[in-house]
Design a protein around this motif. Sequence first.
Motif, PDB file in Angstrom:
ATOM      1  N   CYS A   1      48.998  38.075  32.060  1.00 16.83           N
ATOM      2  CA  CYS A   1      48.296  38.032  33.348  1.00 16.83           C
ATOM      3  C   CYS A   1      46.790  37.937  33.144  1.00 16.83           C
ATOM      4  N   PHE A   2      46.241  38.795  32.286  1.00 18.60           N
ATOM      5  CA  PHE A   2      44.789  38.792  32.094  1.00 18.60           C
ATOM      6  C   PHE A   2      44.317  37.572  31.297  1.00 18.60           C
ATOM      7  N   PHE A   3      45.189  36.991  30.489  1.00 23.80           N
ATOM      8  CA  PHE A   3      44.843  35.710  29.870  1.00 23.80           C
ATOM      9  C   PHE A   3      44.649  34.647  30.943  1.00 23.80           C
ATOM     10  N   MET A   4      45.553  34.634  31.922  1.00 21.91           N
ATOM     11  CA  MET A   4      45.422  33.667  33.001  1.00 21.91           C
ATOM     12  C   MET A   4      44.146  33.912  33.796  1.00 21.91           C
ATOM     13  N   GLU A   5      43.788  35.175  34.015  1.00 18.17           N
ATOM     14  CA  GLU A   5      42.529  35.463  34.724  1.00 18.17           C
ATOM     15  C   GLU A   5      41.347  34.875  33.963  1.00 18.17           C
ATOM     16  N   PHE A   6      41.361  34.999  32.643  1.00 18.50           N
ATOM     17  CA  PHE A   6      40.264  34.483  31.818  1.00 18.50           C
ATOM     18  C   PHE A   6      40.129  32.969  31.970  1.00 18.50           C
ATOM     19  N   VAL A   7      41.231  32.233  31.833  1.00 15.83           N
ATOM     20  CA  VAL A   7      41.140  30.770  31.881  1.00 15.83           C
ATOM     21  C   VAL A   7      40.875  30.282  33.304  1.00 15.83           C
ATOM     22  N   VAL A   8      41.416  30.985  34.309  1.00 13.20           N
ATOM     23  CA  VAL A   8      41.172  30.588  35.696  1.00 13.20           C
ATOM     24  C   VAL A   8      39.700  30.751  36.054  1.00 13.20           C
ATOM     25  N   MET A   9      39.108  31.903  35.703  1.00 13.21           N
ATOM     26  CA  MET A   9      37.719  32.152  36.057  1.00 13.21           C
ATOM     27  C   MET A   9      36.780  31.188  35.340  1.00 13.21           C
ATOM     28  N   ASN A  10      37.063  30.846  34.112  1.00 15.64           N
ATOM     29  CA  ASN A  10      36.209  29.894  33.410  1.00 15.64           C
ATOM     30  C   ASN A  10      36.369  28.486  33.984  1.00 15.64           C
ATOM     31  N   PHE A  11      37.570  28.150  34.421  1.00 15.82           N
ATOM     32  CA  PHE A  11      37.802  26.875  35.117  1.00 15.82           C
ATOM     33  C   PHE A  11      36.981  26.812  36.399  1.00 15.82           C
ATOM     34  N   GLU A  12      37.086  27.861  37.218  1.00 17.41           N
ATOM     35  CA  GLU A  12      36.388  27.871  38.504  1.00 17.41           C
ATOM     36  C   GLU A  12      34.873  27.847  38.329  1.00 17.41           C
TER      37      GLU A  12
END
Length: 475
Positions: free
Chosen positions: A366-377
């Motif tokens: 879950c927190f891996f996805m938060e990392f890649v999502v926030m850097n994408f945004e």
Amino acid sequence: MASSAGLEEMSFLQWFANLVGAPEPALRLLISILIGYPLVLIHRYTLYCKSPSLQHLYFIVCGVSIALFNYGQNIVHSAICVTVEWLLLLVMGGTIKSVIFSFLFNMTYLLVGYYMTGTDTYDIKWSMPHCVLTLRLIALTYDVYDGTKDPEKLSGDQQKTALSFTPTLVEIAAHTYFPASFMVGPQFSMRRYLDFVKGSLVGCELPPCLVPGLLRGGLGLLYLVIYQVGIGYIPDEFINSAEYFELPLWQRHLVVGVWAKITLYKYISCWLISEGVCIMSGLSYSGKDANGNCLWNGCANVKIGLYEGATTFGHMIASFNTNTNAWVAQYVYKRLRFLNNRYISQAAALIFLAVWHGFHTGYYACFFMEFVVMNFEKDLAHYISQYPRLLSLLNAGPLKYIKYVVLKMYVVIFMGYCLGPFVLLKLHKWWQFYYSLYFSGHIFFAGWPLYGSAVKALIKAIGGERVRVEKGKTD
């Protein structure tokens, strides 16, 4: 007779839990949060602004009673950590050694607790409130350490929480067992608590906080009802069921989005009810607005308006579990500034959050996805911000409403995608969950470095004149 009464109590609670369709530990948790309302009312009309020692003892007795009601003899774990923390500060004082020892000891104790009590599901056992306690005790050591520094060298947040003295064992215990926050938070500093007890936070005149507290708690109960009704239609088990897998792919994404929305209401309801107790006590006071009205958001853990209107993951993070996020920002992320690398600090903060939640692989996914999502945004938002004409076009006329609908669907669907492992926990469950969605979120967000240049080229082609913007301005 006592034993018989205990059995009757247990059978009644179990019966009532079955009646409302909730596990008995969850019912005990809800009772423990709601009991905070009469407890703070008793404090308000008998002890408010009276002897700090009496107030400390009152909060200790109330919090310990709640702990015994839920976990019985396992209260010993919180008592051990409180005592060790006090002895640590007494012997080492506010030093970097005490900070390191407190961090290692409290996190190790918590993780051992997770190992001893963990199962394949989310467990409401003594380790659940202990995660709240862990952050509170670590922060206390940091605050005493900050109190030894030159105030002018501290950040604004550190100046608000720094302590120039070592609290007593009674003060630490009262801060720990404060009945409005012992079970599920919110986090608040020792300094806020002591100012509240002394009467210097709001003043000794009874604050006008009853109605705001009841309204906040009432909103929490409303969210709890919505959760109970909604989860009856889309239970967690449905997400990995044969019936779910038979749905078309687009329907699976929609169902997961709605399911996640409902699931998050469970946490939001608890935070709102607990916040209502903090408001009614007066602890949440945070000054006055421009019109002289009291503000009661000092212990808020969710920003409902921002959460419900969120159109980016940045909005979601800024609105959800704000208290814990602020703790991690102050005591983990900002303490790593010496590394001079925002990505390392961000990754370290997310890894800490995952470890703090426990050993289940779903937390890390879950927190891996938060990392890649926030850097994408952040990368995409920064690039688009350099094209004023494109921004004006997207924010005018019918496109403004179309953009809102598209972004809202984006947040709902992919929030469900990111949250799945957090709820399902075990590798075989969340892997199957992602397989059912063909790993669409991983392809979309983690694949950004591969296709991002093409998207930026398209933006450049239709965006008109480019205006350079510093990266930090849009982070």
